[in-house]
Design a protein around this motif. Structure first.
Motif, mmCIF file in Angstrom:
data_model
loop_
_atom_site.group_PDB
_atom_site.id
_atom_site.type_symbol
_atom_site.label_atom_id
_atom_site.label_comp_id
_atom_site.label_asym_id
_atom_site.label_seq_id
_atom_site.Cartn_x
_atom_site.Cartn_y
_atom_site.Cartn_z
ATOM 1 N N ARG A 86 14.258 66.866 -6.162
ATOM 2 C CA ARG A 86 13.115 66.762 -5.255
ATOM 3 C C ARG A 86 12.487 68.145 -5.137
ATOM 4 N NH1 ARG A 86 16.032 63.203 -0.772
ATOM 5 N NH2 ARG A 86 15.059 61.177 -1.105
ATOM 6 N N SER A 133 9.623 63.462 -6.190
ATOM 7 C CA SER A 133 10.957 63.187 -6.732
ATOM 8 C C SER A 133 10.862 62.955 -8.242
ATOM 9 C CB SER A 133 11.577 61.948 -6.068
ATOM 10 O OG SER A 133 11.812 62.166 -4.700
ATOM 11 N N THR A 158 6.489 65.905 -0.802
ATOM 12 C CA THR A 158 7.507 66.172 -1.821
ATOM 13 C C THR A 158 7.239 65.289 -3.035
ATOM 14 O OG1 THR A 158 9.042 64.479 -1.011
ATOM 15 C CG2 THR A 158 9.284 66.700 -0.098
ATOM 16 N N ASP A 174 12.931 55.533 -3.203
ATOM 17 C CA ASP A 174 11.838 56.493 -3.071
ATOM 18 C C ASP A 174 10.469 55.823 -3.209
ATOM 19 O OD1 ASP A 174 13.662 58.463 -2.690
ATOM 20 O OD2 ASP A 174 13.338 59.491 -4.593
ATOM 21 N N THR A 223 7.624 57.769 -1.815
ATOM 22 C CA THR A 223 7.578 59.170 -2.228
ATOM 23 C C THR A 223 6.932 59.256 -3.599
ATOM 24 O OG1 THR A 223 9.631 59.643 -1.038
ATOM 25 C CG2 THR A 223 8.946 61.252 -2.693
#
Length: 633
Positions: A122, A105, A103, A242, A245
């Motif tokens: 996201r 963000s 993913t 995050d 991420t």
């Protein structure tokens, strides 16, 4: 993986028997060679790895460093590259050690308090599911290690020659080895000494400041974006939620960050916006300290904080977009019929920002495209004219890359108020996903790519684009498989025959095609495979039936799909497939139920799509690609 066909193998089957130049390979660089590759970056290593599969071709790769790369700058591995790694046999292993991006963000200023950033959205990294392979993050050095292992285990036993720096070259009008290259020992007991090597071809994979490009009179043209970024690989302690991420972070007034988690669970890469650069800066911004970069990162990420505990690597760069005016040394404007002798790949051809994960990925496809063509020409398979297709195909890709990167890097550097819509950045990312992932490349019709006259026979295999794999079931052992995963980077062409609806073994369009392929003097397999070689030495022919594996009797499968190989004439049973009942490849890839033939190049791009009855066209396609049978040794 195919082994035991030459006799029982008790050791690592990835180590192929030495052959040709791999037998008693000299440690010292020979005075005369077929291909000299300059630079052991990703482009150079994939070029060498592919050429290592041609044991009759003497290839050497030189590098000015004294040993392997320890810390590489590139880290993003797009899914198209992982597909390519599968062909070189290490996709599974590199996936295990890499960080996997699933993913992304997007963070931007909080509407209620613009001094704070908030997560706005996201998005899945591969929203359309265009590949079964993931988007990875792993150090460039590890990619090069895997290619080094592959080529060391290949028949040619190819290894880099470290401690040799390219100085210059001259190309003669004729001769067996027309390129004379001057090299300098950059380390070791002969440091500073020069020597010459004569080569048939030279490939410059020596980066943005390429000396090989300069030697052939090539230049990089483009512009400087006058915007600087600090990049750092760091171990941190942070309250940013995050941190593991991939994130695009836009602040109100501090600039932007592209955050990319690295392999290992703790390392992260930050691309930190350092703002616009004055035209008369003269490189001063590149002296920005790591402390300033960290401070700017904390300013952008407010109210969150990042405490850097260890810096593995850092640098400062200015965004530039430049494209080489030539990708080879062929005389311009048709002033001479001479085919290219010197080529450049990767950063020597195209430079751009680092934030879309394109540099290493596009560079490797440059090398893959060129290497199999060099192998075919030098192995006596194909005419020298084939080499002109490299620049024709890859320069278009590089131009598209730079056009895309200009848009992406501009959006990344833009202040939120300058965007037409607050979600413009994330919308662009989703809309253009397939381009940075490597799936928008489509080669135009040429001697290696047919006109799409019969594209309707298999709409999911667009001619000129990469062959998109799909699930099947191997008939001989009922094992589920991915059809494209068995295509190795061995220099062979693939011919996939998709059967019609007739009962396997009964007279049909497929059986007529198989008979023609195995016995007709017009068949490319019969016409071009060298005398004395295995029948599948140059053409890997497979069949996919529409029935389930239980309904395919192996004894009724035509011999074209059950070749006898090796000194014992053993039958290769692993070229016969049936549909996966859960994911019918005919449905997934739009294959005509009346049957089809899909021809795939050694670099995994679809060259033609045909009905089973179009044997004349298949023969005509290969006629200019190959020389006459028996030309290869």
């Amino acid at each position: 993986m195919r082994f035991h066909h030459r006799g029982y193998v008790s050791g690592d089957p990835r180590v192929e028997p030495a052959a040709g130049v791999g037998i008693d390979r000299p440690e010292e660089l020979p005075d005369a060679i077929d291909v000299l590759i300059v630079g052991t970056g990703p482009a150079g290593m994939i070029t060498a790895a592919q050429l290592s599969q041609f044991p009759n071709v003497t290839t050497r790769i030189v590098e000015r460093r004294s040993g392997r790369l320890e810390v590489g700058q590139a880290d993003g591995i797009q899914a198209r590259s992982v597909e390519t790694f599968q062909a070189f046999g290490f996709a599974g292993r590199i996936i295990e050690e890499a960080y996997r991006i699933t993913t992304m963000s997007f963070w931007r200023p909080d509407a209620a308090d613009p001094s704070h950033i908030v997560r706005a959205k996201r998005t899945p990294d591969d929203p359309a599911g265009v590949s079964e392979f993931p988007h990875l993050i792993v150090n460039q050095a590890r990619v090069q290690d895997y290619f080094a292992e592959f080529m060391a285990n290949s028949p040619a036993r190819l290894r880099p020659d470290f401690g040799l720096e390219f100085v210059g070259l001259e190309v003669a009008d004729g001769g067996e080895h027309p390129v004379t290259v001057t090299l300098r020992h950059s380390s070791g007991p002969r440091e500073g000494q020069t020597r010459t090597v004569r080569a048939k071809y030279v490939v410059g994979c020596d980066g943005a400041r390429s000396a090989v490009r300069q030697a052939i009179g090539g230049t990089l043209a483009g512009d400087q974006a006058l915007h600087a970024w600090g990049v750092m690989d760091v171990l941190t302690v942070t309250d940013f939620p995050d941190i593991r991420t991939k994130c695009a972070i836009q602040s109100q007034d501090g600039g932007s960050i592209l955050l990319i988690p690295r392999e290992g669970g703790h390392l992260d890469r930050f691309y930190v916006d350092l703002g616009e650069v004055s035209p008369d800066d003269h490189g001063a911004v590149r002296r920005t300290s790591i402390e300033e970069i960290i401070a700017r990162a904390n300013q952008i990420m407010h109210p969150y904080t990042v405490r850097v505990e260890h810096v593995a690597w850092h640098s400062v760069y200015e965004v530039g977009h430049r494209l080489a005016d030539r990708f080879d040394d062929a005389p311009a404007n048709g002033t001479s019929p001479r085919t290219p002798r010197v080529f450049i790949t990767g950063d020597a051809c195209h430079t751009h920002s680092a934030k879309a994960g394109q540099g290493m990925n596009v560079s490797m496809q440059d090398g893959f495209n060129l290497a199999w063509k060099l192998g075919h020409v030098l192995d006596g398979r194909s005419p020298e004219s084939l080499l002109s297709s490299y620049a024709a195909e890859r320069r278009v890709v590089a131009k598209d890359l730079i056009d895309f990167d200009k848009q992406w890097s501009t959006l990344m550097a833009a202040k939120p108020e300058a965007l037409a819509d607050p979600s413009e950045l994330e919308d662009f990312y989703v809309k253009t996903f397939e381009f940075p992932a490597g799936f928008m490349t489509q080669y135009q019709p040429s001697v290696l790519v047919a006109d799409p006259e019969h594209q309707a026979c298999a709409t999911g295999f667009p001619i000129g684009k990469r062959f998109r794999s799909a699930p099947v079931v191997r008939v001989c052992d009922a094992n589920p498989a991915h059809l494209g995963h068995h295509a190795r980077a061995d220099g062979r062409w693939r011919i996939y025959a998709f059967a019609d609806t007739a009962t396997p073994g009964q007279p049909s369009a497929l059986t007529d095609f198989a008979e023609w392929l195995a016995h007709s003097p017009d068949s490319p397999v019969v016409t071009h495979t060298p005398d004395g070689a295995d029948v599948d030495a140059w053409f890997d022919v497979k069949v996919v039936y529409q029935q389930s594996f239980e309904d395919v009797d192996m004894s009724s499968v035509p011999e074209a799909f059950l070749p006898r190989i090796g000194p014992f004439g053993l039958v290769d049973y692993e070229k016969v497939y049936a549909v996966d009942p859960q994911q019918d490849i005919f449905e997934l890839r739009g294959v005509d139920r009346g049957g089809a033939v899909v021809v795939v190049r050694p670099d995994q791009y679809v060259a033609d799509v045909l009905p089973l009855t179009a044997t004349d066209r298949l023969a005509a396609f290969f006629a200019p690609v190959f020389l006459t049978r028996g030309a290869a040794s």
